[in-house]
Motif scaffolding. Structure first.
Motif, PDB file in Angstrom:
ATOM      1  N   THR A 179       0.716  -1.294  -0.009  1.00 61.54           N
ATOM      2  CA  THR A 179       0.088  -0.166   0.043  1.00 61.54           C
ATOM      3  C   THR A 179       0.971   1.280   0.014  1.00 61.54           C
ATOM      4  O   THR A 179       2.099   0.970  -0.104  1.00 61.54           O
ATOM      5  N   SER A 180       0.225   2.400   0.144  1.00 61.83           N
ATOM      6  CA  SER A 180       0.996   3.357   0.000  1.00 61.83           C
ATOM      7  C   SER A 180       1.875   3.591   1.283  1.00 61.83           C
ATOM      8  O   SER A 180       2.819   4.379   1.462  1.00 61.83           O
ATOM      9  N   TYR A 236       7.029   4.620   4.909  1.00 60.65           N
ATOM     10  CA  TYR A 236       7.921   4.296   5.708  1.00 60.65           C
ATOM     11  C   TYR A 236       9.597   4.874   5.218  1.00 60.65           C
ATOM     12  O   TYR A 236      10.441   5.310   5.754  1.00 60.65           O
ATOM     13  N   SER A 237       9.685   4.555   3.719  1.00 63.66           N
ATOM     14  CA  SER A 237      10.772   5.159   3.086  1.00 63.66           C
ATOM     15  C   SER A 237      10.910   6.763   3.327  1.00 63.66           C
ATOM     16  O   SER A 237      12.188   7.183   3.454  1.00 63.66           O
ATOM     17  N   GLN A 266       7.336   7.820  13.610  1.00 66.37           N
ATOM     18  CA  GLN A 266       5.825   7.283  13.426  1.00 66.37           C
ATOM     19  C   GLN A 266       5.798   6.755  11.968  1.00 66.37           C
ATOM     20  O   GLN A 266       5.283   5.554  11.848  1.00 66.37           O
ATOM     21  N   CYS A 267       6.651   7.264  11.058  1.00 58.42           N
ATOM     22  CA  CYS A 267       6.474   6.654   9.546  1.00 58.42           C
ATOM     23  C   CYS A 267       7.356   5.564   9.596  1.00 58.42           C
ATOM     24  O   CYS A 267       6.874   4.687   8.653  1.00 58.42           O
ATOM     25  N   VAL A 310       0.086   1.304  11.691  1.00 55.69           N
ATOM     26  CA  VAL A 310       0.523   2.263  12.894  1.00 55.69           C
ATOM     27  C   VAL A 310       1.167   3.399  12.096  1.00 55.69           C
ATOM     28  O   VAL A 310       1.145   4.851  12.699  1.00 55.69           O
ATOM     29  N   ARG A 311       1.470   3.459  10.735  1.00 59.01           N
ATOM     30  CA  ARG A 311       2.161   4.547  10.314  1.00 59.01           C
ATOM     31  C   ARG A 311       1.160   5.566   9.742  1.00 59.01           C
ATOM     32  O   ARG A 311       0.137   5.064   9.496  1.00 59.01           O
TER      33      ARG A 311
END
Length: 797
Positions: A675-676, A681-682, A758-759, A766-767
């Motif tokens: 997903t997006s 994360y990146s 958080q990311c 959770v992000r």
């Protein structure tokens, strides 16, 4: 308590993003006890369908809320407009029987309370229907959440004349919005728009006929019924796991059903079928139109610009200055447009005025910014509506009236046909309506004559253009594509532009990028893609979609080449190269870094949320973030082979792992649905790299508390320092890039690191989304503009 269901719920609770402290699942709590943000307990209904507890709504900001356990969808909030601090705030049941929520910033002030009284012990629990109930030991209900809905009703929850729904502010902001739904004195459902300066009804649902009792309820099958037996059956009638009736942030009431297989909410009924009739749909000084396949579209009239680029609710504002001098203003006709007058935005209704009289009336009034003029053929008279405000604008071919917008003469002369879709429409039958005078006839014939001359001039110019192209040997199709800024290049053209691909300016797994100069002298970056498995048709379809994307923080594509095995992309050249190159030298001060972080977030949010097609980047890293002459970031290398249809978001599949070591989310490694959140994360890793100056693909050499040297990942190292800083055993200065030499904003740095952490959470749920990241950063940017810092005011939606 040893059942499989309990352990399933327990494992779910430990995955929910509330606090770094362990979460404990409880079924109830009673007099003299409290729930806190730092040591959170989550109330779970016996069937596990519903949860209640502290819910994070922003940086250091929490609300006590109730949500559906499977989808994390919030359905009720106690303190939606006054979130509490993340430390020492708590929900308590007093010995008096009152349930109160207090904020750590001021423990003497109650943020929210049930205002209940009991002489016997009380307890709070969540039942299987999602009702949060406070009752005493004699089973007397003192308070229940079903009596105080926010924006959502659950199955079997009664909606009466004593209750009201208030929409949320936006998709990502659960605070109170502009729309309300309640029963009026005639027992009709009344939709009301409430902004700072306007309040008015915009829709009535008149299916109810009983004027004595007002009750609305729906069940799990999809029956929406009233107390007078009026019933609506939803499109997906039948037993479903969950349904909810929500007054959405856009002012429409919708019934949703949860599709368990697809793991998504599906709209099965909505009250208003035409979104543009909803008051305030696009804000002041703007108008709404409906586009098939797209939905509601907001636009600014000529001479106006969007006031807030991230929120249409703020509407548009003048970008030119209007003068009170009559000879300095003129009018531009907006066809098939109406600005509803029931808001009081007209300063009068003038019957049987001629067009000239109406026009002169508006010219003479300094506060008149437009006028509406139409002739009622059935009644046999004209109406003139001078307007002081442009509210609730609506544009549709079905609207017969026209609006004449006051603008400076200089603007109209210098912006010929400033908005292409606003054209003067002349009657095809050559007749005039009864009641119009000779002046109006002359004006209309004159306008049609001018329009005819313009059409003749246009075709003459087009004929000359075609002739010129033939003389010069220019390909017509190529010229058309160049006119709209996106075209197909030949391989020979690009080989010549790059001097046979000699000046390499970058390379990656996808291909090599060369600098080139096009035939029109534009400097371009030309990427020669490695041989791909996709066919030419698929390639052309995808680059065409990318070519239509336009955002200040996304690289602009100018065209492409697809000839046999050669596939190339042509896009704008960035003077300062990649972020990676700039991080390696001492050229980025703190202000530039913050701007890069913000701009990158906006670009990714646009790809994820604002495009008709759902575009994942899948390789967010400093090498793919380019900087222009002013160090404005532009995300590059996005879209190819990653464009998805929004209807298959939850079933995204990719044939191979994408990304770069150090920046990839574990979603790829564990073969989870993509997903997006992989881009989120990146992005978080990139933010940490910008702040620390450290390469995430390399381990950090650190010394633990025992003096032993360890090698840790960048995320682990930063998180440990942040935790030690909270315990006052370490300094945040360890994190910051030494190249900054101490010249940075400590509060901004702390906020950025919190967002980044958080990311990069392992659990994708959770992000935050990139849109939520943008909101957090915008909030921090505002705080940086002179607000006093402390932990209590670092809260943001």
């Amino acid at each position: 308590m040893g059942s499989p269901l309990f352990f399933l719920l327990l494992s779910f609770a430990f995955s929910f993003p509330l606090s770094p402290s362990p979460i404990v699942v409880i079924s109830r709590f009673s007099t003299g006890t409290s729930l806190s943000v730092e040591n959170p307990d989550i109330l779970i209904s016996p069937n596990g369908d519903f949860s209640a507890g502290f819910y994070s709504v922003g940086y250091n900001a929490f609300c006590f809320a109730k949500w559906l356990s499977n989808s994390r969808t919030v359905v009720w909030t106690a303190n939606r407009d006054q979130p509490v601090n993340g430390k020492r705030s708590k929900l308590s049941i007093l010995k008096t029987g009152n349930l109160i929520l207090t904020d750590a910033c001021n423990s003497n002030v109650t943020v929210w309370a049930t205002n209940t009284v009991s002489h016997s012990p009380v307890l709070l629990f969540l039942n299987n229907t999602g009702n949060l109930i406070l009752r005493n030991d004699k089973r007397v209900v003192l308070w229940q959440s079903f009596d105080f809905p926010t924006d959502t009703l659950l199955a079997e929850q009664l909606f009466t004349r004593n209750t009201k729904l208030v929409s949320s502010r936006s998709q990502t902001n659960i605070s109170s919005g502009f729309y309300e739904l309640s029963f009026d004195n005639d027992s009709y459902l009344r939709f009301v728009y409430n902004s700072l300066d306007v309040s008015n009804s915009y829709f009535y649902y008149t299916g109810l006929e009983d004027y004595n009792i007002s009750t609305l309820v729906f069940d799990s099958l999809g029956n929406l019924s009233s107390s007078d037996d009026f019933t609506i059956i939803s499109a997906d009638y039948g037993a479903m796991l969950h349904r909810r009736l929500t007054l959405d942030y856009d002012g429409n009431l919708r019934l949703y059903g949860w599709e368990e297989e697809e793991q998504t909410w599906v709209v099965s009924w909505q009250a208003i079928q035409s979104p543009c009739i909803i008051a305030g749909a696009c804000g002041a000084n703007s108008f709404c139109s409906y586009v098939i396949g797209y939905g509601r579209k907001c636009s600014c009239p000529p001479g106006y610009k969007m006031k807030n680029r991230s929120d249409w609710a703020d509407g548009c504002e003048l970008e030119v200055e209007l003068s009170c001098k009559e000879n300095e203003s003129e009018f531009l006709m907006l066809s098939h447009v109406d600005f509803y007058s029931y808001y009081g935005n007209d300063f009068g209704n003038f019957l049987n005025y001629t067009f000239d009289q109406c026009r002169d009336l508006c010219l003479a009034a300094c506060d008149c910014i437009a006028f509406e003029y139409n002739f009622n053929k059935e009644a046999g008279y004209s109406k003139c509506y001078p307007k002081t405000r442009l509210l609730n604008g609506y544009r549709s071919p079905e609207i017969n009236g026209d609006v004449y917008l006051k603008l400076p003469k200089s603007y109209i002369l210098s912006h010929h046909n400033p908005l292409e879709e606003f054209n003067l429409n002349c009657p095809g039958d050559g007749t005039l309506q009864s009641g119009t005078n000779s002046t109006e006839k002359f004006m209309l014939w004159f306008a049609c004559g001018v329009g005819g001359l313009e059409i003749i001039s246009f075709f003459l110019a087009w004929f000359l253009l075609i002739k010129t192209q033939k003389i010069l040997g220019v390909d017509k199709k190529a010229y058309d594509r160049a006119a709209i800024g996106f075209r197909k290049f030949t391989y020979t053209e690009l080989k010549k532009a790059t001097k046979s691909f000699t000046e390499e300016i970058g390379r990656g797994a996808g291909g090599i990028v060369y600098k080139g100069v096009l035939s029109d002298n534009r400097v371009a970056a030309i990427k020669h893609l490695n041989e791909a498995s996709q066919g030419e048709g698929e390639f052309l379809a995808e680059v065409t979609i990318i070519g239509r994307i336009n955002h200040m923080n996304l690289i602009e594509m100018w065209g492409y080449c697809a000839e046999g095995k050669h596939k190339l992309l042509v896009y704008e050249y960035m003077e300062h190269g990649s972020l990676a190159n700039n991080l390696s030298v001492n050229v980025l001060d703190w202000e530039k870094r913050f701007k890069i972080i913000m701009g990158t977030a906006k670009g990714l949010a646009y790809l994820h949320d604002d495009c008709l097609d759902w575009i994942l980047h899948c390789d967010v890293k400093p090498q793919n973030i380019l900087l222009d002459l002013n160090y404005q970031p532009k995300v590059a290398d996005f879209g190819l082979s990653k464009i998805q249809n929004r209807s298959v978001l939850t079933n995204s599949s990719f044939s191979r792992i994408r990304g770069t070591r150090g920046y990839m989310a574990l979603d790829w490694v564990f073969n989870l649905p993509i997903t997006s959140k992989v881009d989120v994360y990146s992005y978080g890793i990139v933010v940490l790299e910008i702040v620390t100056g450290r390469d995430p693909s390399k381990s950090v050499h650190a010394i633990d508390d025992g003096g032993v040297a360890e090698h840790k990942t960048l995320v682990t190292w930063v998180r440990e320092i942040m935790n030690r800083a909270v315990a006052n055993t370490s300094s945040l200065e360890e994190i910051i890039d030494p190249m900054l030499e101490g010249k940075y904003d400590i509060f901004e740095m702390k906020a950025l690191v919190q967002v980044a952490l958080q990311c990069v959470e392992e659990d994708k749920d959770v992000r935050p989304t990139m849109s939520q990241v943008v909101e957090m950063l915008l909030r921090q940017e505002k705080l940086s503009d002179g607000v006093t810092y402390n932990e209590c005011n670092l809260m943001a939606y």
